[in-house]
Design an enzyme around this catalytic site. Structure first.
Site, PDB file in Angstrom:
ATOM      1  N   GLY A 155      27.743  -9.140  -9.280  1.00 45.77           N
ATOM      2  CA  GLY A 155      29.127  -9.350  -9.700  1.00 45.77           C
ATOM      3  C   GLY A 155      30.027  -8.329  -9.056  1.00 45.77           C
ATOM      4  N   SER A 156      31.118  -8.036  -9.714  1.00 47.45           N
ATOM      5  CA  SER A 156      32.120  -7.166  -9.085  1.00 47.45           C
ATOM      6  C   SER A 156      31.716  -5.693  -9.162  1.00 47.45           C
ATOM      7  CB  SER A 156      33.468  -7.374  -9.761  1.00 47.45           C
ATOM      8  OG  SER A 156      33.368  -6.973 -11.101  1.00 47.45           O
ATOM      9  N   ALA A 191      33.588  -3.203 -10.086  1.00 49.22           N
ATOM     10  CA  ALA A 191      34.082  -2.584 -11.323  1.00 49.22           C
ATOM     11  C   ALA A 191      33.086  -2.800 -12.460  1.00 49.22           C
ATOM     12  CB  ALA A 191      35.444  -3.173 -11.688  1.00 49.22           C
ATOM     13  N   THR A 192      32.576  -4.018 -12.583  1.00 46.78           N
ATOM     14  CA  THR A 192      31.603  -4.282 -13.652  1.00 46.78           C
ATOM     15  C   THR A 192      30.302  -3.531 -13.382  1.00 46.78           C
ATOM     16  OG1 THR A 192      32.592  -6.456 -13.978  1.00 46.78           O
ATOM     17  CG2 THR A 192      30.434  -6.118 -14.930  1.00 46.78           C
ATOM     18  N   GLY A 193      29.908  -3.438 -12.129  1.00 50.31           N
ATOM     19  CA  GLY A 193      28.697  -2.690 -11.780  1.00 50.31           C
ATOM     20  C   GLY A 193      28.783  -1.245 -12.243  1.00 50.31           C
ATOM     21  N   GLU A 244      24.149  -5.756  -7.195  1.00 52.47           N
ATOM     22  CA  GLU A 244      24.633  -6.504  -6.013  1.00 52.47           C
ATOM     23  C   GLU A 244      26.117  -6.740  -6.239  1.00 52.47           C
ATOM     24  OE1 GLU A 244      23.011  -7.013  -3.423  1.00 52.47           O
ATOM     25  OE2 GLU A 244      20.892  -7.055  -3.924  1.00 52.47           O
ATOM     26  N   CYS A 279      29.684 -13.795  -1.799  1.00 52.19           N
ATOM     27  CA  CYS A 279      29.768 -12.335  -1.701  1.00 52.19           C
ATOM     28  C   CYS A 279      29.779 -11.893  -0.247  1.00 52.19           C
ATOM     29  CB  CYS A 279      28.632 -11.689  -2.465  1.00 52.19           C
ATOM     30  SG  CYS A 279      27.029 -12.350  -2.035  1.00 52.19           S
TER      31      CYS A 279
HETATM   32  P1  NAD Z   1      32.268 -10.042 -12.753  1.00 49.51           P
HETATM   33  O1  NAD Z   1      31.824  -8.643 -12.487  1.00 49.51           O
HETATM   34  O2  NAD Z   1      33.599 -10.257 -13.328  1.00 49.51           O
HETATM   35  O3  NAD Z   1      31.248 -10.769 -13.751  1.00 49.51           O
HETATM   36  C1  NAD Z   1      29.863 -10.871 -13.481  1.00 49.51           C
HETATM   37  C2  NAD Z   1      29.091 -10.925 -14.778  1.00 49.51           C
HETATM   38  O4  NAD Z   1      29.245  -9.691 -15.492  1.00 49.51           O
HETATM   39  C3  NAD Z   1      29.529 -12.025 -15.739  1.00 49.51           C
HETATM   40  O5  NAD Z   1      28.358 -12.541 -16.359  1.00 49.51           O
HETATM   41  C4  NAD Z   1      30.371 -11.252 -16.748  1.00 49.51           C
HETATM   42  O6  NAD Z   1      30.424 -11.886 -18.022  1.00 49.51           O
HETATM   43  C5  NAD Z   1      29.622  -9.945 -16.839  1.00 49.51           C
HETATM   44  N1  NAD Z   1      30.411  -8.794 -17.299  1.00 49.51           N
HETATM   45  C6  NAD Z   1      31.757  -8.631 -17.256  1.00 49.51           C
HETATM   46  N2  NAD Z   1      32.086  -7.397 -17.730  1.00 49.51           N
HETATM   47  C7  NAD Z   1      30.918  -6.786 -18.056  1.00 49.51           C
HETATM   48  C8  NAD Z   1      30.590  -5.480 -18.542  1.00 49.51           C
HETATM   49  N3  NAD Z   1      31.522  -4.571 -18.819  1.00 49.51           N
HETATM   50  N4  NAD Z   1      29.278  -5.172 -18.720  1.00 49.51           N
HETATM   51  C9  NAD Z   1      28.307  -6.074 -18.423  1.00 49.51           C
HETATM   52  N5  NAD Z   1      28.566  -7.317 -17.969  1.00 49.51           N
HETATM   53  C10 NAD Z   1      29.848  -7.674 -17.775  1.00 49.51           C
HETATM   54  O7  NAD Z   1      32.073 -10.796 -11.367  1.00 49.51           O
HETATM   55  P2  NAD Z   1      32.461 -12.307 -11.035  1.00 49.51           P
HETATM   56  O8  NAD Z   1      33.951 -12.377 -10.963  1.00 49.51           O
HETATM   57  O9  NAD Z   1      31.712 -13.227 -11.925  1.00 49.51           O
HETATM   58  O10 NAD Z   1      31.848 -12.474  -9.579  1.00 49.51           O
HETATM   59  C11 NAD Z   1      32.552 -12.198  -8.421  1.00 49.51           C
HETATM   60  C12 NAD Z   1      32.090 -10.898  -7.816  1.00 49.51           C
HETATM   61  O11 NAD Z   1      30.689 -10.923  -7.630  1.00 49.51           O
HETATM   62  C13 NAD Z   1      32.664 -10.656  -6.435  1.00 49.51           C
HETATM   63  O12 NAD Z   1      33.069  -9.313  -6.321  1.00 49.51           O
HETATM   64  C14 NAD Z   1      31.485 -10.912  -5.510  1.00 49.51           C
HETATM   65  O13 NAD Z   1      31.554 -10.261  -4.268  1.00 49.51           O
HETATM   66  C15 NAD Z   1      30.357 -10.434  -6.334  1.00 49.51           C
HETATM   67  N6  NAD Z   1      29.097 -11.009  -5.875  1.00 49.51           N
HETATM   68  C16 NAD Z   1      28.201 -10.196  -5.236  1.00 49.51           C
HETATM   69  C17 NAD Z   1      27.018 -10.711  -4.748  1.00 49.51           C
HETATM   70  C18 NAD Z   1      26.028  -9.831  -4.041  1.00 49.51           C
HETATM   71  O14 NAD Z   1      24.904 -10.253  -3.837  1.00 49.51           O
HETATM   72  N7  NAD Z   1      26.375  -8.638  -3.661  1.00 49.51           N
HETATM   73  C19 NAD Z   1      26.739 -12.078  -4.917  1.00 49.51           C
HETATM   74  C20 NAD Z   1      27.672 -12.872  -5.564  1.00 49.51           C
HETATM   75  C21 NAD Z   1      28.840 -12.319  -6.055  1.00 49.51           C
END
Ligand code: NAD
Length: 456
Positions: A207-208, A210-212, A229, A263
């Site tokens: 995911g993003s 910031a969330t990571g 990731e 991504c």
């Molecule tokens: P996101 O970080 O908003 O959400 C991802 C997941 O995290 C969701 O299930 C969400 O409910 C959960 N989440 C949100 N806040 C959280 C917290 N504080 N603690 C734990 N979990 C939480 O990301 P998104 O908008 O769903 O996805 C888009 C992002 O993902 C883009 O930045 C993209 O580049 C990235 N991405 C990366 C890869 C990779 O392999 N590097 C692959 C696909 C997507």
């Protein structure tokens, strides 16, 4: 019994089309407890048998692939044919490829003083948290190696696209023992509770950035293993000798596939000044001819943005480029219809300070950036806090490979981009993440090393 639920939006209409059960924090507790209880038996199951379970899961998915693709297309927005032939087909391929992996036992020393072996052991309960762009494939990327390694899993899909993941887990659970694979749907708060939960040993998150960071902070008090990731802002550099008519189709596909919501899509295209205008016009023609529409229409090649927040961001990035004098050769403004539709957009004449260059757009808008000298292009490509992927495009493979190694990213492609292999490690450097997925490299992240030293 908890009866709470939340709405799932169809991105092609902006209207709710289904409800999804919402897990509570109490349910997280009982689910983690079930996964812990199932763990010792699953960990003690021989790996060949665990692999046979993965193959059986693949067979079960195969029988349901059409209905799974329809659900995926409906909630994610992608065209039905790419959901089926792209994402579900890749999920099957990855499940089967993962089933063939066997972690090695390393023998480091075997002499008169000692024998030293290095073994790999499962970690325990793995929490998987996934995004909304490839909800089935990314779930498979997390679940399959975790299970093969002997862990049990609790997965939380994105609340934008929970249904296809819940269905995937339901299908897998026809062949898995109870408690080995569990799914809970909810928003970020549930994910945060997972990252803090003392009964979870590892979090794998896609995911993003910031969330990571938030997950890493949440996991710190209990020292969980982490694979993160995160976001990417991949640069592709097209050298002056690249045959435009040959590379344009692939560059187009690798920038706009999944409507740019990938991504490791090409997100910044640096083009040598000698071929810049020719390539820009070629890409713009393809963008203008592309069919953007609802996923369930056969002619659709590109679906809508998946959610309103992402749609709003793409509109803002286009607006910012416009105010900075950006020239739109295709697209540039949202389509005048319900749903989150934005046309495929090619913008030139922006500099590296424009938001569409600096930020990850994660949508169908590609900036082309003119360069004069390749060292300058590499410096601009590397001047990003992200480092997921990057690529060099050229007729000279030897020179391109040399330049590719100077890109600061986890995967560097030559005359390609975003093509992944189930055996090659994939992950980001800098703010794009920690750790890798796929192959024995990725499998290792679901296991701890144990050194066994036998004195003689
Ligand atoms: P996101 O970080 O908003 O959400 C991802 C997941 O995290 C969701 O299930 C969400 O409910 C959960 N989440 C949100 N806040 C959280 C917290 N504080 N603690 C734990 N979990 C939480 O990301 P998104 O908008 O769903 O996805 C888009 C992002 O993902 C883009 O930045 C993209 O580049 C990235 N991405 C990366 C890869 C990779 O392999 N590097 C692959 C696909 C997507």
């Amino acid at each position: 019994m908890n009866a709470a639920s939340f709405g799932v939006i169809d991105p092609a209409t902006g209207a709710e089309f289904a409800r999804c059960p919402l897990a509570t924090i109490a349910e997280l507790g009982s689910t983690v407890a079930a996964a812990r209880e199932a763990w010792p038996h699953w960990a003690a199951t021989p790996i060949d048998e665990r692999a046979r379970h993965l193959e059986a899961i693949a067979a079960a998915i195969e029988t349901e692939k059409d209905s799974l693709a329809r659900l995926l297309s409906r909630e994610q927005g992608k065209p039905l044919h790419t959901a089926a032939a792209g994402e579900i087909a890749a999920a099957l391929m990855w499940t089967r490829a993962t089933a063939t992996l066997r972690p090695p036992v390393d023998l480091l020393q075997d002499d008169a003083t000692a024998r030293i072996e290095v073994h790999r052991k499962p970690l325990g309960v793995v929490a998987s948290i996934t995004p909304w762009n490839y909800p089935v494939l990314i779930a498979v990327w997390h679940i399959m190696p975790a299970l093969l390694a002997g862990n049990t899993v609790v997965i939380k899909p994105s609340s934008y696209t929970p249904l296809s993941t819940l269905r995937l887990v339901e299908i897998a659970n026809r062949v898995l023992p109870r408690g080995v694979l569990n799914a809970l749907a909810g928003e970020g708060g549930l994910g945060q509770a997972m990252s803090r939960h003392p009964g979870i040993d590892k979090v794998v998150f896609t995911g993003s950035t910031a969330t990571g960071r938030s997950i890493m902070a949440g996991a710190a008090p209990t020292l969980k293993h982490l694979t993160l990731e995160l976001g990417g802002n991949d640069a592709a550099i097209v050298l002056e000798d690249a045959p435009v008519e040959k590379v344009a189709a692939k560059i187009f596909a690798k920038a706009f596939g999944n409507s740019g919501q990938t991504c490791a899509a090409i997100k910044r295209l640096y083009v040598h000044e000698r071929i810049h205008d020719q390539l820009a016009e070629d890409l713009a023609r393809r963008a203008r001819e592309a069919r953007v529409g609802p996923g369930d229409e056969a002619a659709t090649q590109f679906g809508p943005l998946q959610n309103r927040a992402q749609f709003t961001l793409v509109c803002e990035l286009a607006e910012d480029a416009r105010t900075r004098g950006g020239r739109f050769l295709a697209g540039g403004r949202p389509l005048d219809r319900a749903g989150y539709f934005f046309p495929l957009t090619i913008v030139t004449d922006v500099n590296d300070d424009a938001r569409v260059v600096k930020e990850e757009q994660f949508g169908p808008i590609l900036p082309l950036l003119r360069y004069h000298d390749v060292d300058e292009a590499l410096a601009r490509a590397n001047a990003s806090e992200n480092g997921l992927g990057g690529s060099i495009w050229s007729a000279n493979l030897e020179r391109a490979s040399r330049l590719a190694k100077r890109l600061e990213c986890g995967t560097a492609w030559v005359n390609d981009h975003a093509t992944l292999s189930p055996l090659a490690p994939f992950g980001g450097v800098k703010q794009s993440g920690i750790g890798v997925e796929f192959g024995l490299y990725g499998l290792g992240e679901y296991m701890s090393l144990q050194t066994v030293r036998i004195a003689r």
